[in-house]
Design a protein around this motif. Structure first.
Motif, PDB file in Angstrom:
ATOM      1  N   VAL B  62       0.838  -1.197   0.000  1.00 42.18           N
ATOM      2  CA  VAL B  62       0.000   0.000   0.000  1.00 42.18           C
ATOM      3  C   VAL B  62       0.876   1.252   0.000  1.00 42.18           C
ATOM      4  O   VAL B  62       0.618   2.225  -0.725  1.00 42.18           O
ATOM      5  N   THR B 347      -7.918   2.870  -0.699  1.00 40.96           N
ATOM      6  CA  THR B 347      -7.040   2.342   0.349  1.00 40.96           C
ATOM      7  C   THR B 347      -7.865   1.722   1.471  1.00 40.96           C
ATOM      8  O   THR B 347      -7.522   0.671   2.009  1.00 40.96           O
ATOM      9  N   THR B 350      -8.848  -1.637   0.427  1.00 42.52           N
ATOM     10  CA  THR B 350      -7.719  -2.570   0.441  1.00 42.52           C
ATOM     11  C   THR B 350      -7.412  -3.035   1.856  1.00 42.52           C
ATOM     12  O   THR B 350      -7.115  -4.205   2.092  1.00 42.52           O
TER      13      THR B 350
END
Lengths: 325, 439
Positions: B62, B347, B350
């Motif tokens: 990430v 994000t 994720t």
């Protein structure tokens, strides 16, 4: 922080004595050599002990709470307020400190006594040469050689209620039902003393063993000829000959146990029981959990004063007695 | 002479310290490498996954993507919960701080009081995408009411009552809707001889304990601080709430006394995952631990942590992790870009699954579980049945003093003692005095 100061003082004083006996024949160098040799120690002492201690004393007079820790210089003066809070025994903070102090005194006295007795017994038992003595001596030194953290953590595992080795063994031997709590409730103090003694007694053993080497063997021979038994020999020869060693040993053991932080910190983690609330750990919690570093510092200074008084009184009393003897 | 050399030594030391401080500060820059406009942020992440290494594995790709997008490098350190608060304190005290840090959202108001964190004022809030993207209750945990928050929500969490479906079915029980049903069910599922217990409690963890003190008191409509920020710990609702929770071990005997030694939530969750207990109350991030210990997604269900019948329906505090930027950062713009990136929809999606977190963004769907009913339950608890912990500077002291008092009371119960309402009141009075002395 400032608590540790006491420990280093005897050690730091030793090299100072030696340097005085330096070479006599070069007056110029002779004059400066002691200072030169002392300089690194003094500097280190200043950096590691004196300055943090002075900072600690200053902190105890300011209101260093979470509102000011990002900018210490803005913290207002607290006067004697931090001390008042710590010493007001009708109030929760002062009462907690007093209880913790009581626990610590009991813990220190018992731990030092046990360590000394065990160390003395082992040192005397291993004095006469026999096969395997070296191995046993080495074996006894294991707790001292082991990193403190690993050793105490192992104890933590062993003292668990359901999965710990201690309860399992006691149960197998039919000494208990195997359901004893060792790390919470009132047994916590017993556990703490056990672990601290385990960690400390080898130091007593090592020191006393070294002390025993310096007692001339013919003293014992003469005593046996006179018909003195083992106990008599120990009391009349060993104990008086070890007196100087014991004086330092007991003091050092006491100062170490009184300011022991690692043992409760690793043994109990964040869930420390009141019965195992040693004073340095208590001060740590008072400072870091409540973000009140001013009161924490005041408690540290009080502890420092207490240890200085104890040490001073001890040296005064024992020093007077040895002069009389 | 002596005094002068002492002063000189002090001055030299002070210089040495400040030089060292500079050195430390420079390290962040120089590690960014040679080329001109490179920037490196230092980021302290909290432990959200199954282990510190697991967190690192999850976050690294990430963060790499962030570097690709912006050219800003991120130096990651994952810090365990036992150390995080102390590390943050040390960072505040010394000024040697990371640029961006995860905090437990309950610390937000306390940390805000230190003045060491960047307030998300209009500009800063705009730079991270505007305050309207967040769930309002989540954003409200960012700082004291009526101020610019110094943290923004990152991962949302809420408590739920996990139950073992097979054990409930075997005993012919339905998941509880009230506190009383929960206790009765738990008693039916408790059989100490077979080493089976109705519930597992993290009764030696002061952080867990204090959450239940808060939730149980909230069910009794009791508050821990008045509107002036003064502690009100000894109210009847607070005392009864604490006692109700303690009684799970004391009077109802549905929890193993050994739980008094459980100093973190993972231990009680593990008991549940290994089927030693039928129920556990935990935040939704328990999912990753439960699955890691071998339980499959369909084997457990979740219902809101129930209140006594007739009481206020509070099932959780607004739990979660917030993101803060240190005020003294040398890379303010980069840090804000990073906060924006961590809180953007992609994000969040994720990270939602590996960290079992609830979305902190409006209109986002929970992705941490494939069990639609579980997701709906937690989302419902988070959005409608959660109350924020007191947003006052002394919140951290409330956590440590009340939580530790409960540790001691659980220890007393476990070792055979009795804790009465008067004992609870006395313990809470002591805690209140400690808080008062500290503020």
């Amino acid at each position: 922080m400032s608590v540790a100061t006491q420990e280093a003082t005897p050690a730091a004083a030793k090299p100072a004595k030696k340097t005085k006996r330096g070479p006599e024949h070069r007056p110029g160098l002779n004059r400066w050599l002691p200072y030169l040799l002392l300089a690194p120690a003094v500097l280190a002492e200043l950096l590691i002990h004196i300055i943090p201690m002075l900072v600690g004393i200053w902190m105890s007079f300011i209101k260093l709470t979470k509102f000011f820790i990002a900018n210490w210089s803005a913290a207002p003066s607290a006067g004697l307020n931090n001390y008042k809070v710590a010493l007001d025994f009708n109030n929760a903070v002062g009462e907690g400190l007093l209880k913790s102090f009581g626990v610590t005194v009991a813990f220190s006295l018992i731990t030092v006594a046990l360590s000394w007795v065990l160390g003395m017994a082992a040192a005397v038992a291993l004095q006469p040469p026999f096969r395997g003595r070296g191995i046993i001596r080495t074996f006894f030194l294991v707790p001292y050689a082991l990193p403190a953290y690993a050793g105490i953590l192992t104890w933590n595992f062993m003292l668990q209620r359901d999965t710990g080795a201690v309860n399992h063994v006691l149960n197998q031997l039919h000494l208990s039902d195997g359901r004893t709590f060792w790390l919470i409730g009132s047994n916590a103090l017993v556990s703490l003393i056990t672990v601290a003694t385990w960690k400390l007694w080898t130091f007593a053993f090592l020191t006393l063993m070294a002390g025993l080497q310096s007692i001339p063997g013919d003293l014992y021979e003469a005593a046996s000829v006179d018909g003195a038994g083992n106990l008599r020999q120990w009391r009349n020869i060993t104990l008086p000959s070890l007196r100087p060693v014991n004086l330092v040993l007991v003091l050092v053991l006491f100062l170490w146990t009184f300011s022991d932080f690692n043992t409760p910190y690793v043994l109990f983690g964040t869930a420390q029981p009141p019965a195992g609330d040693l004073i340095t750990f208590h001060i740590y919690n008072a400072s870091f959990l409540t973000w009140n570093f001013g009161t924490g510092a005041a408690m540290s200074v009080l502890l420092l004063i207490f240890l200085m008084i104890v040490t001073g009184a001890y040296l005064l009393v024992t020093g007077r007695r040895s002069r009389r003897a | 002479m002596r005094l002068r050399s002492f002063v000189a030594a002090v001055a030299a030391t002070a210089m040495g310290i400040s030089l060292a401080a500079c050195g430390g500060g420079d390290k962040n820059d120089s590690s960014g490498g040679g080329s001109g406009g490179d920037q490196t942020l230092t980021y302290w992440a909290s432990n959200q996954g199954t282990s510190l290494d697991n967190d690192k594995e999850v976050l690294t790709p990430v963060l790499q993507k962030f570097t690709q997008d912006t050219g800003i490098k991120v130096n990651l350190e994952v810090i365990g919960w036992n150390d995080l608060q102390t590390r943050i304190q040390t960072a505040i005290t010394s000024g040697q701080a990371p640029d961006v840090v995860n905090i437990g959202n309950t610390w937000a108001a306390s940390l805000q009081a230190t003045d060491a964190f960047l307030p998300f004022d209009g500009d800063a809030m705009g730079a991270i995408g505007g305050k309207d993207k967040f769930v309002p209750t989540a954003l409200a945990t960012g700082g004291k009411e009526g101020t610019d928050p110094t943290s923004v929500p990152l991962y949302g969490l809420a408590y739920g009552l996990y139950y073992n479906k097979a054990m409930f079915a075997a005993a012919g029980l339905q998941p509880p809707k009230t506190w009383e049903e929960m206790v009765t069910d738990a008693q039916k599922l408790t059989n100490p001889a077979k080493k089976q217990w109705g519930m597992a409690l993290a009764a030696g963890s002061y952080t867990e304990n204090v959450h239940f003190a808060f939730i149980n008191a909230a069910q009794n409509k009791a508050d821990w601080f008045d509107k002036d920020g003064k502690p009100t710990f000894t109210g009847d609702g607070n005392v009864q709430g604490v006692l109700r929770y303690l009684d799970l071990m004391q009077k109802d005997k549905v929890a193993n006394p050994s739980n008094a030694q459980y100093d973190n939530g993972t231990k009680s969750v593990n008991d549940f995952a290994t089927k030693k207990v039928a129920m556990v109350i935990n935040q939704n991030n328990a999912d990753s631990s439960i699955v890691a210990n071998g339980m499959k997604a369909g084997e457990y269900g979740v219902v809101p942590f129930p209140a006594p019948s007739g009481a206020e329906q509070v099932a959780s505090h607004v739990a979660g992790i917030n993101l803060s930027v240190f005020k003294n950062t040398k890379h303010k713009d980069a840090a804000l870009k990073f906060v924006k990136y961590m809180t953007d929809a992609q994000t969040q999606t994720t990270l939602g699954k590996p960290f079992s977190s609830l979305p902190v963004l409006k209109d986002a769907k929970p992705v941490f579980t494939t069990d639609a009913a579980e997701a709906a339950t937690f989302q419902d608890v988070y959005n409608t049945k959660s109350k924020p912990l007191p947003l006052v500077p002394a919140e951290d002291q409330f956590e440590s003093t009340v939580g530790k008092a409960m540790n001691s009371m659980f220890a007393k119960i476990a070792t055979g003692g009795t804790v009465t309402a008067d004992d609870v009141k006395a313990a809470l009075k002591t805690a209140q005095d400690q808080v008062a002395a500290g503020s």
